[in-house]
Design a protein around this motif. Structure first.
Motif, mmCIF file in Angstrom:
data_model
loop_
_atom_site.group_PDB
_atom_site.id
_atom_site.type_symbol
_atom_site.label_atom_id
_atom_site.label_comp_id
_atom_site.label_asym_id
_atom_site.label_seq_id
_atom_site.Cartn_x
_atom_site.Cartn_y
_atom_site.Cartn_z
ATOM 1 N N ALA A 109 24.420 -44.284 -50.748
ATOM 2 C CA ALA A 109 25.272 -44.949 -49.761
ATOM 3 C C ALA A 109 24.878 -44.491 -48.357
ATOM 4 O O ALA A 109 24.499 -43.335 -48.151
ATOM 5 C CB ALA A 109 26.732 -44.612 -50.030
ATOM 6 N N ALA A 110 24.996 -45.404 -47.407
ATOM 7 C CA ALA A 110 24.695 -45.072 -46.021
ATOM 8 C C ALA A 110 25.772 -44.141 -45.474
ATOM 9 O O ALA A 110 26.934 -44.221 -45.859
ATOM 10 C CB ALA A 110 24.631 -46.341 -45.188
ATOM 11 N N ALA A 111 25.376 -43.241 -44.590
ATOM 12 C CA ALA A 111 26.326 -42.314 -43.975
ATOM 13 C C ALA A 111 27.292 -43.089 -43.095
ATOM 14 O O ALA A 111 26.899 -44.031 -42.398
ATOM 15 C CB ALA A 111 25.584 -41.284 -43.138
ATOM 16 N N LEU A 112 28.553 -42.691 -43.144
ATOM 17 C CA LEU A 112 29.532 -43.305 -42.261
ATOM 18 C C LEU A 112 29.201 -42.948 -40.821
ATOM 19 O O LEU A 112 28.797 -41.823 -40.521
ATOM 20 C CB LEU A 112 30.936 -42.835 -42.607
ATOM 21 N N LYS A 113 29.397 -43.901 -39.934
ATOM 22 C CA LYS A 113 29.057 -43.741 -38.520
ATOM 23 C C LYS A 113 30.338 -43.445 -37.743
ATOM 24 O O LYS A 113 31.295 -44.222 -37.792
ATOM 25 C CB LYS A 113 28.428 -45.039 -38.028
ATOM 26 N N ILE A 114 30.348 -42.324 -37.007
ATOM 27 C CA ILE A 114 31.508 -41.924 -36.219
ATOM 28 C C ILE A 114 31.129 -41.904 -34.742
ATOM 29 O O ILE A 114 30.143 -41.284 -34.352
ATOM 30 C CB ILE A 114 32.011 -40.529 -36.640
ATOM 31 N N LEU A 115 31.924 -42.592 -33.949
ATOM 32 C CA LEU A 115 31.737 -42.609 -32.496
ATOM 33 C C LEU A 115 32.705 -41.598 -31.885
ATOM 34 O O LEU A 115 33.917 -41.715 -32.035
ATOM 35 C CB LEU A 115 32.010 -44.009 -31.937
ATOM 36 N N VAL A 116 32.137 -40.586 -31.217
ATOM 37 C CA VAL A 116 32.924 -39.551 -30.545
ATOM 38 C C VAL A 116 32.893 -39.848 -29.051
ATOM 39 O O VAL A 116 31.820 -39.889 -28.444
ATOM 40 C CB VAL A 116 32.349 -38.142 -30.829
ATOM 41 N N ILE A 117 34.085 -40.061 -28.478
ATOM 42 C CA ILE A 117 34.184 -40.392 -27.053
ATOM 43 C C ILE A 117 34.981 -39.291 -26.372
ATOM 44 O O ILE A 117 36.181 -39.144 -26.595
ATOM 45 C CB ILE A 117 34.890 -41.745 -26.846
ATOM 46 N N ASP A 118 34.299 -38.491 -25.560
ATOM 47 C CA ASP A 118 34.955 -37.414 -24.832
ATOM 48 C C ASP A 118 34.107 -37.063 -23.620
ATOM 49 O O ASP A 118 32.879 -37.041 -23.715
ATOM 50 C CB ASP A 118 35.138 -36.180 -25.722
ATOM 51 N N ASP A 119 34.751 -36.789 -22.497
ATOM 52 C CA ASP A 119 34.007 -36.479 -21.277
ATOM 53 C C ASP A 119 33.617 -35.003 -21.174
ATOM 54 O O ASP A 119 32.917 -34.621 -20.243
ATOM 55 C CB ASP A 119 34.795 -36.912 -20.035
ATOM 56 N N GLU A 120 34.027 -34.180 -22.140
ATOM 57 C CA GLU A 120 33.677 -32.764 -22.103
ATOM 58 C C GLU A 120 32.582 -32.462 -23.133
ATOM 59 O O GLU A 120 32.815 -32.552 -24.344
ATOM 60 C CB GLU A 120 34.904 -31.913 -22.364
ATOM 61 N N PRO A 121 31.372 -32.098 -22.657
ATOM 62 C CA PRO A 121 30.245 -31.837 -23.561
ATOM 63 C C PRO A 121 30.525 -30.809 -24.657
ATOM 64 O O PRO A 121 30.102 -31.021 -25.796
ATOM 65 C CB PRO A 121 29.129 -31.371 -22.617
ATOM 66 N N PRO A 122 31.240 -29.702 -24.383
ATOM 67 C CA PRO A 122 31.479 -28.738 -25.472
ATOM 68 C C PRO A 122 32.300 -29.335 -26.624
ATOM 69 O O PRO A 122 32.069 -29.005 -27.791
ATOM 70 C CB PRO A 122 32.244 -27.603 -24.795
ATOM 71 N N ILE A 123 33.229 -30.210 -26.308
ATOM 72 C CA ILE A 123 34.039 -30.832 -27.356
ATOM 73 C C ILE A 123 33.178 -31.787 -28.177
ATOM 74 O O ILE A 123 33.245 -31.805 -29.410
ATOM 75 C CB ILE A 123 35.260 -31.545 -26.752
ATOM 76 N N ARG A 124 32.354 -32.596 -27.494
ATOM 77 C CA ARG A 124 31.449 -33.502 -28.215
ATOM 78 C C ARG A 124 30.504 -32.712 -29.105
ATOM 79 O O ARG A 124 30.258 -33.082 -30.259
ATOM 80 C CB ARG A 124 30.650 -34.375 -27.245
ATOM 81 N N LYS A 125 29.974 -31.577 -28.595
ATOM 82 C CA LYS A 125 29.047 -30.757 -29.384
ATOM 83 C C LYS A 125 29.731 -30.204 -30.622
ATOM 84 O O LYS A 125 29.171 -30.234 -31.718
ATOM 85 C CB LYS A 125 28.491 -29.626 -28.526
ATOM 86 N N LEU A 126 30.934 -29.681 -30.473
ATOM 87 C CA LEU A 126 31.679 -29.124 -31.598
ATOM 88 C C LEU A 126 31.907 -30.186 -32.677
ATOM 89 O O LEU A 126 31.657 -29.947 -33.861
ATOM 90 C CB LEU A 126 33.022 -28.574 -31.117
ATOM 91 N N LEU A 127 32.346 -31.366 -32.259
ATOM 92 C CA LEU A 127 32.576 -32.444 -33.221
ATOM 93 C C LEU A 127 31.265 -32.902 -33.864
ATOM 94 O O LEU A 127 31.208 -33.126 -35.068
ATOM 95 C CB LEU A 127 33.288 -33.617 -32.539
ATOM 96 N N ARG A 128 30.214 -33.037 -33.053
ATOM 97 C CA ARG A 128 28.914 -33.471 -33.578
ATOM 98 C C ARG A 128 28.404 -32.505 -34.636
ATOM 99 O O ARG A 128 27.996 -32.913 -35.725
ATOM 100 C CB ARG A 128 27.894 -33.591 -32.448
ATOM 101 N N MET A 129 28.459 -31.216 -34.333
ATOM 102 C CA MET A 129 27.929 -30.222 -35.264
ATOM 103 C C MET A 129 28.748 -30.196 -36.559
ATOM 104 O O MET A 129 28.186 -30.173 -37.652
ATOM 105 C CB MET A 129 27.915 -28.850 -34.602
ATOM 106 N N GLY A 130 30.059 -30.193 -36.432
ATOM 107 C CA GLY A 130 30.898 -30.141 -37.622
ATOM 108 C C GLY A 130 30.780 -31.384 -38.491
ATOM 109 O O GLY A 130 30.676 -31.289 -39.716
ATOM 110 N N LEU A 131 30.777 -32.542 -37.859
ATOM 111 C CA LEU A 131 30.715 -33.791 -38.631
ATOM 112 C C LEU A 131 29.323 -34.044 -39.201
ATOM 113 O O LEU A 131 29.188 -34.530 -40.318
ATOM 114 C CB LEU A 131 31.169 -34.961 -37.753
ATOM 115 N N ALA A 132 28.283 -33.696 -38.453
ATOM 116 C CA ALA A 132 26.916 -33.922 -38.930
ATOM 117 C C ALA A 132 26.617 -33.061 -40.159
ATOM 118 O O ALA A 132 25.918 -33.513 -41.074
ATOM 119 C CB ALA A 132 25.906 -33.641 -37.823
ATOM 120 N N THR A 133 27.165 -31.847 -40.210
ATOM 121 C CA THR A 133 26.929 -31.000 -41.380
ATOM 122 C C THR A 133 27.591 -31.573 -42.628
ATOM 123 O O THR A 133 27.217 -31.214 -43.741
ATOM 124 C CB THR A 133 27.425 -29.557 -41.161
ATOM 125 N N GLN A 134 28.554 -32.458 -42.439
ATOM 126 C CA GLN A 134 29.219 -33.112 -43.567
ATOM 127 C C GLN A 134 28.544 -34.434 -43.945
ATOM 128 O O GLN A 134 29.016 -35.161 -44.808
ATOM 129 C CB GLN A 134 30.693 -33.359 -43.239
#
Length: 66
Positions: A3-28
């Motif tokens: 199955a194709a990976a689900l695609k999540i769009l993270v919208i936030d103006d603070e880079p550290p928050i986007r990075k935290l979400l990207r790293m956590g979600l990508a590892t899943q």
């Protein structure tokens, strides 16, 4: 067939928050799209994300109807 990976769009103006979400979600195994502002997010909607994580206080797009 995989199955194709689900695609999540993270919208936030603070880079550290986007990075935290990207790293956590990508590892899943999720595919991550990132937008630092509302304008970019509107462009990325054409890629058909399955889920959107949105910072409601974006400085460039606000609901003024309230």
């Amino acid at each position: 067939m995989t199955a194709a990976a689900l695609k999540i769009l993270v919208i936030d103006d603070e880079p550290p928050i986007r990075k935290l979400l990207r790293m956590g979600l990508a590892t899943q195994g999720y595919q991550i799209l990132e937008a630092p502002n509302g304008s970019t997010a509107l462009e990325l909607l054409s890629q058909g994300p399955d889920l959107i994580i949105l910072d409601l206080g974006l400085p460039d797009i606000r609901d003024t109807s309230c």
